[in-house]
Design an enzyme around this catalytic site. Structure first.
Site, PDB file in Angstrom:
ATOM      1  N   ASP A  34     -27.571  -5.389  29.576  1.00 46.94           N
ATOM      2  CA  ASP A  34     -27.303  -5.318  28.218  1.00 46.94           C
ATOM      3  C   ASP A  34     -26.477  -4.196  27.755  1.00 46.94           C
ATOM      4  OD1 ASP A  34     -29.583  -3.382  28.723  1.00 46.94           O
ATOM      5  OD2 ASP A  34     -30.976  -4.625  27.326  1.00 46.94           O
ATOM      6  N   HIS A  49     -39.975  -7.434  24.803  1.00 46.79           N
ATOM      7  CA  HIS A  49     -38.924  -7.744  25.320  1.00 46.79           C
ATOM      8  C   HIS A  49     -38.305  -7.454  26.431  1.00 46.79           C
ATOM      9  CE1 HIS A  49     -37.202  -3.761  23.363  1.00 46.79           C
ATOM     10  NE2 HIS A  49     -36.977  -3.779  24.716  1.00 46.79           N
ATOM     11  N   GLU A  94     -35.367 -10.266  22.202  1.00 47.30           N
ATOM     12  CA  GLU A  94     -36.427 -10.035  21.301  1.00 47.30           C
ATOM     13  C   GLU A  94     -37.481 -11.136  20.993  1.00 47.30           C
ATOM     14  OE1 GLU A  94     -36.934  -7.031  20.553  1.00 47.30           O
ATOM     15  OE2 GLU A  94     -35.579  -5.963  19.510  1.00 47.30           O
TER      16      GLU A  94
HETATM   17  C1  GLP Z   1     -34.828  -0.769  26.034  1.00 51.49           C
HETATM   18  C2  GLP Z   1     -33.785  -1.802  27.059  1.00 51.49           C
HETATM   19  C3  GLP Z   1     -34.751  -2.575  28.003  1.00 51.49           C
HETATM   20  C4  GLP Z   1     -35.698  -1.596  28.500  1.00 51.49           C
HETATM   21  C5  GLP Z   1     -36.801  -1.443  27.454  1.00 51.49           C
HETATM   22  C6  GLP Z   1     -37.781  -0.378  27.788  1.00 51.49           C
HETATM   23  O1  GLP Z   1     -34.466  -1.339  24.722  1.00 51.49           O
HETATM   24  N1  GLP Z   1     -33.103  -2.939  26.449  1.00 51.49           N
HETATM   25  O2  GLP Z   1     -34.018  -3.204  29.214  1.00 51.49           O
HETATM   26  O3  GLP Z   1     -36.421  -2.201  29.580  1.00 51.49           O
HETATM   27  O4  GLP Z   1     -36.235  -0.953  26.170  1.00 51.49           O
HETATM   28  O5  GLP Z   1     -37.257   0.920  27.629  1.00 51.49           O
HETATM   29  P1  GLP Z   1     -38.007   2.254  28.530  1.00 51.49           P
HETATM   30  O6  GLP Z   1     -38.060   2.106  29.625  1.00 51.49           O
HETATM   31  O7  GLP Z   1     -37.312   3.328  27.919  1.00 51.49           O
HETATM   32  O8  GLP Z   1     -39.363   2.268  27.778  1.00 51.49           O
END
Ligand code: GLP
Length: 242
Positions: free
Chosen positions: A67, A138, A143
């Site tokens: 993404d 998500h 989402e």
């Molecule tokens: C983000 C990304 C995801 C990620 C998630 C968790 O929004 N788009 O790919 O896995 O949130 O993030 P984090 O690892 O910083 O908790």
């Protein structure tokens, strides 16, 4: 489903990097599905170590990121383009031409989604997709919703996601409202999926996702349907599995 709980984050990082390293050793031109966020950083550090020790190389590998934010300049330190350069790409020999990340600054975002899907179609299948997990379930930026989308698409980020990711920005207003994400269909088509979750704040959502009903209101629950899902949790994220 193969759920592994690790006593420490370094052990988890070594195991996850080991899985990726084995793939690259067996198949140097593997297609890697890459994730961002805090979760994979330690895994990328381990991969860089393995590369530096010449245990693995990325010369023939191909990468697709999950993404990218919409409207954030690629030079912004929170863009996923900048993140990937900083945490992985600038340290390894993956050719720039083999790197794929959605362009969140395309003038025609629908066309950009179609372009990304055409590139994904060209490689047929991702060999190993790394996934983190959002606090609301998500994956990528798919989402919770009444329905989910198979291919790459534009999403409006949920307020809870923007709040969660605000920790990486100066303030909430700076967090983009939209993103482009690979769809659930593409993610589920990967040969192997590696879901990595850390921290007590995600213990319930990951337990619900993997043991609760399969529902689009918890997108990660669809991973239950995947034939080759490896889940790596630290002790805190795994505290409800026993
Ligand atoms: C983000 C990304 C995801 C990620 C998630 C968790 O929004 N788009 O790919 O896995 O949130 O993030 P984090 O690892 O910083 O908790």
């Amino acid at each position: 489903m193969d759920i592994r709980i690790f006593a420490s984050n370094p052990l988890l990082n070594t195991a996850a990097a080991g899985l990726i390293a084995h793939l690259l050793q067996a198949k140097p031109n593997a297609v890697l599905g890459l994730a961002t966020g805090g979760t994979p950083v330690g895994i990328y550090e381990e991969l860089i170590k393995l590369y530096t020790l010449q245990h693995i190389q990325f010369r023939e590998a191909i990468s697709f990121n999950l993404d990218e934010y919409v409207g954030l300049p690629e030079t912004h330190d929170q863009s996923y383009h900048a993140y990937m350069q900083q945490h992985l790409f600038k340290h390894i020999d993956l050719p720039q031409s083999n790197i794929h990340i959605p362009n969140g600054n395309a003038t025609d975002l629908e066309a950009e989604c179609a372009r990304y899907d055409a590139l994904l179609d060209g490689v047929k299948q991702i060999d190993l997709q790394i996934l983190g997990l959002g606090h609301n379930g998500h994956i990528g930026f798919n989402e919770p919703d009444e329905g989910l989308v198979g291919g790459t698409h534009l999403v409006e980020l949920k307020e809870e996601t923007r709040l969660a990711n605000a920790r990486y920005f100066n303030n909430l207003a700076e967090v983009p409202t939209h993103a482009i994400t690979m769809g659930i269909g593409t993610i589920l088509k990967a040969r192997t999926i590696l879901l990595v979750v850390r921290g007590t704040d995600k213990a319930k959502i990951v337990h619900d996702a993997l043991t609760g009903p399969i529902t689009t209101e918890n997108p990660a629950s669809l991973l239950q349907t995947h034939p080759n899902l490896v889940v790596m949790l630290d002790t805190e994220a795994g505290e409800l599995f026993s």
